[in-house]
Design a protein around this motif. Structure first.
Motif, PDB file in Angstrom:
ATOM      1  N   LEU A  47      57.006  39.863  24.820  1.00 56.03           N
ATOM      2  CA  LEU A  47      56.839  39.891  26.331  1.00 56.03           C
ATOM      3  C   LEU A  47      56.083  38.613  27.020  1.00 56.03           C
ATOM      4  O   LEU A  47      55.197  38.227  26.479  1.00 56.03           O
ATOM      5  N   PRO A  48      56.554  38.501  28.183  1.00 57.76           N
ATOM      6  CA  PRO A  48      55.667  37.159  28.955  1.00 57.76           C
ATOM      7  C   PRO A  48      54.362  37.531  29.097  1.00 57.76           C
ATOM      8  O   PRO A  48      53.987  38.751  29.394  1.00 57.76           O
ATOM      9  N   GLU A  49      53.545  36.654  28.753  1.00 60.68           N
ATOM     10  CA  GLU A  49      51.901  36.697  29.057  1.00 60.68           C
ATOM     11  C   GLU A  49      51.731  37.081  30.328  1.00 60.68           C
ATOM     12  O   GLU A  49      50.739  37.957  30.533  1.00 60.68           O
ATOM     13  N   SER A  50      52.471  36.727  31.436  1.00 56.33           N
ATOM     14  CA  SER A  50      52.145  37.226  32.767  1.00 56.33           C
ATOM     15  C   SER A  50      52.224  38.706  33.157  1.00 56.33           C
ATOM     16  O   SER A  50      51.635  39.330  33.957  1.00 56.33           O
ATOM     17  N   TRP A  51      53.004  39.271  32.093  1.00 54.35           N
ATOM     18  CA  TRP A  51      53.423  40.759  32.435  1.00 54.35           C
ATOM     19  C   TRP A  51      51.845  41.621  31.779  1.00 54.35           C
ATOM     20  O   TRP A  51      52.025  42.661  32.157  1.00 54.35           O
ATOM     21  N   LEU A  52      51.150  41.075  31.201  1.00 56.66           N
ATOM     22  CA  LEU A  52      49.848  41.649  30.912  1.00 56.66           C
ATOM     23  C   LEU A  52      50.133  42.873  29.888  1.00 56.66           C
ATOM     24  O   LEU A  52      49.524  43.811  30.203  1.00 56.66           O
ATOM     25  N   TYR A  88      57.349  45.256  31.950  1.00 56.94           N
ATOM     26  CA  TYR A  88      57.715  45.024  33.149  1.00 56.94           C
ATOM     27  C   TYR A  88      56.954  43.923  33.932  1.00 56.94           C
ATOM     28  O   TYR A  88      55.743  44.263  33.738  1.00 56.94           O
ATOM     29  N   TYR A  89      57.193  43.365  34.950  1.00 61.68           N
ATOM     30  CA  TYR A  89      56.569  42.535  35.752  1.00 61.68           C
ATOM     31  C   TYR A  89      55.782  43.426  36.958  1.00 61.68           C
ATOM     32  O   TYR A  89      56.346  43.361  38.006  1.00 61.68           O
ATOM     33  N   SER A  90      54.572  43.873  36.614  1.00 64.76           N
ATOM     34  CA  SER A  90      53.964  44.927  37.810  1.00 64.76           C
ATOM     35  C   SER A  90      53.385  44.164  38.816  1.00 64.76           C
ATOM     36  O   SER A  90      52.819  42.737  38.644  1.00 64.76           O
ATOM     37  N   LEU A  91      52.998  44.711  39.857  1.00 64.03           N
ATOM     38  CA  LEU A  91      52.482  43.835  41.043  1.00 64.03           C
ATOM     39  C   LEU A  91      50.915  43.823  40.423  1.00 64.03           C
ATOM     40  O   LEU A  91      50.258  42.918  40.886  1.00 64.03           O
ATOM     41  N   ASP A  92      50.512  44.831  39.547  1.00 66.71           N
ATOM     42  CA  ASP A  92      49.055  44.489  39.279  1.00 66.71           C
ATOM     43  C   ASP A  92      48.916  43.453  38.333  1.00 66.71           C
ATOM     44  O   ASP A  92      47.889  42.673  38.701  1.00 66.71           O
ATOM     45  N   ALA A  93      49.807  43.036  37.546  1.00 65.69           N
ATOM     46  CA  ALA A  93      49.891  41.875  36.823  1.00 65.69           C
ATOM     47  C   ALA A  93      49.909  40.612  37.588  1.00 65.69           C
ATOM     48  O   ALA A  93      49.512  39.835  37.157  1.00 65.69           O
ATOM     49  N   TYR A  94      50.914  40.660  38.474  1.00 70.36           N
ATOM     50  CA  TYR A  94      51.140  39.640  39.390  1.00 70.36           C
ATOM     51  C   TYR A  94      49.849  39.185  40.236  1.00 70.36           C
ATOM     52  O   TYR A  94      49.492  38.044  40.253  1.00 70.36           O
ATOM     53  N   LEU A  95      49.139  40.295  40.769  1.00 64.43           N
ATOM     54  CA  LEU A  95      48.036  39.919  41.372  1.00 64.43           C
ATOM     55  C   LEU A  95      46.886  39.440  40.681  1.00 64.43           C
ATOM     56  O   LEU A  95      46.009  38.477  41.053  1.00 64.43           O
ATOM     57  N   LYS A  96      46.730  39.917  39.381  1.00 60.02           N
ATOM     58  CA  LYS A  96      45.691  39.631  38.366  1.00 60.02           C
ATOM     59  C   LYS A  96      45.884  38.041  38.054  1.00 60.02           C
ATOM     60  O   LYS A  96      45.023  37.141  38.051  1.00 60.02           O
ATOM     61  N   GLN A  97      47.169  37.671  37.928  1.00 58.70           N
ATOM     62  CA  GLN A  97      47.682  36.406  37.628  1.00 58.70           C
ATOM     63  C   GLN A  97      47.342  35.282  38.893  1.00 58.70           C
ATOM     64  O   GLN A  97      46.883  34.318  38.544  1.00 58.70           O
ATOM     65  N   THR A  98      47.488  35.890  40.156  1.00 62.51           N
ATOM     66  CA  THR A  98      47.382  35.176  41.050  1.00 62.51           C
ATOM     67  C   THR A  98      46.069  34.787  41.616  1.00 62.51           C
ATOM     68  O   THR A  98      45.632  33.970  41.889  1.00 62.51           O
ATOM     69  N   PHE A  99      45.346  35.971  41.626  1.00 57.11           N
ATOM     70  CA  PHE A  99      44.033  35.854  42.316  1.00 57.11           C
ATOM     71  C   PHE A  99      42.884  35.910  41.081  1.00 57.11           C
ATOM     72  O   PHE A  99      41.630  36.008  41.470  1.00 57.11           O
ATOM     73  N   GLY A 100      43.179  36.332  39.944  1.00 61.60           N
ATOM     74  CA  GLY A 100      41.963  36.215  38.794  1.00 61.60           C
ATOM     75  C   GLY A 100      41.468  37.618  38.716  1.00 61.60           C
ATOM     76  O   GLY A 100      40.288  37.730  38.019  1.00 61.60           O
ATOM     77  N   GLU A 101      41.905  38.753  39.502  1.00 57.50           N
ATOM     78  CA  GLU A 101      41.160  39.901  39.362  1.00 57.50           C
ATOM     79  C   GLU A 101      42.112  40.870  39.941  1.00 57.50           C
ATOM     80  O   GLU A 101      43.091  40.979  40.734  1.00 57.50           O
ATOM     81  N   LYS A 102      41.504  42.164  39.792  1.00 55.40           N
ATOM     82  CA  LYS A 102      42.104  43.286  40.349  1.00 55.40           C
ATOM     83  C   LYS A 102      42.287  43.391  41.977  1.00 55.40           C
ATOM     84  O   LYS A 102      41.026  43.217  42.271  1.00 55.40           O
TER      85      LYS A 102
END
Length: 317
Positions: free
Chosen positions: A6-11, A15-29
């Motif tokens: 699975l892609p690392e960005s999906w944590l 699937y590529y969740s919003l939670d994963a996207y936000l953590k990848q983008t902003f470094g936190e929940k």
């Protein structure tokens, strides 16, 4: 077929969740703060109609939003206090959810959106609206806000279905071609769009629902929300269902079908929602949807049982 890479960005999720996207983008929940800007809707104020879409509650899909009688700074403060009781999150998305949040004069939009973006703890602005309430003046304003505050501005669109017959039946007031045009215009302005689809609308087959998923994914969208149909007290849909009940998803059926839909979503599209829980005080059916955690756990279990993932059957053109 063993799907382990699975892609690392999906944590770790399939699937590529919003939670994963936000953590990848902003470094936190990051948590969303649901706001009510006091907007109306052209499908309620008489421009298009007075009763809204058949599935829409009196709260205009903003039943979890803050008190519209209070100004935006006060709503933000109260929403942060509620979140603080559950989490130690420090940063948030300002989410204008209730009714049509671009349906007002530009001067008013600039004021309320600026108030929402101003606090340092707000990292992004998300605006739920209709596809027919985004003229060029509004899009230029959103670009101005994005560039002034140096924060992302997203637009969430209630498309619901790509079937025009369904859109007429639920009294949306627009056609799917309007949705396509608006999404392409948002892309031109470099404003990310998040599309809402409702699974289970009356009269639709699973084949039609899956077609809607596939069709919107051919457009330049950044995110997708899959929403289970809820029948809410006081809506015209509730009266329709009481007079002539139509089939609703059972829990297992929905969980299996949601995974099937996600298998056809391209891997780069962020899934902001894969089910939904209507307000319990209004929810008439399906009652099983009120236990959101149980539903999500079962969906994740289905992914494991089927050894599958988002985009497994997506076909690149």
């Amino acid at each position: 077929m063993q799907l382990t890479n699975l892609p690392e960005s999906w944590l770790g999720k399939p699937y590529y969740s919003l939670d994963a996207y936000l953590k990848q983008t902003f470094g936190e929940k990051i948590y969303r703060l649901s706001l009510d800007g006091g907007f109306s809707c052209p499908n309620r104020d008489g421009r298009l109609g007075t009763r809204g879409c058949t599935f829409c509650s009196a709260g205009g899909s903003g039943d979890f939003a803050a008190d519209r009688r209070k100004d935006i700074p006060a709503q933000l403060s109260e929403a942060r206090e509620r979140i603080a009781a559950k989490t130690s999150a420090k940063h948030f998305i300002a989410y204008f959810q209730a009714y049509t949040n671009t349906y007002a004069d530009i001067s008013y939009l600039r004021t309320v959106f600026s108030e929402a973006l101003s606090p340092a703890e707000i990292v992004a602005l998300s605006i739920a609206t209709r596809v027919d309430c985004l003229d060029d003046d509004v899009l230029q304003l959103l670009c101005e806000l994005r560039d002034t505050f140096h924060k992302p501005v997203w637009v969430e669109l209630g498309v619901q279905s790509t079937c025009d017959e369904t859109l007429r039946r639920v009294r949306s007031g627009f056609a799917y071609s309007d949705c396509e045009d608006t999404i392409k215009r948002l892309c031109k302005y470099d404003i990310p769009s998040i599309v809402h689809l409702i699974l289970g609308l009356p009269g639709e087959t699973k084949e039609q629902m899956l077609h809607s998923v596939k069709q919107v994914c051919t457009l330049p969208i950044a995110g997708l929300k899959l929403q289970l149909l809820h029948i809410l007290s006081g809506t015209d849909l509730a009266a329709e269902y009481a007079a002539s009940p139509f089939p609703l998803f059972e829990m297992e059926e929905y969980c299996q079908f949601a995974v099937t839909c996600i298998e056809h979503v391209p891997p780069h599209i962020v899934l902001h929602r894969i089910t939904g829980d209507g307000p319990k005080k209004l929810l008439l059916a399906p009652l099983w949807s009120g236990d959101k955690k149980r539903v999500l756990n079962r969906i994740h279990q289905v992914f494991r049982e089927r050894n599958t993932r988002q985009g497994r059957f997506f076909e690149y053109s």
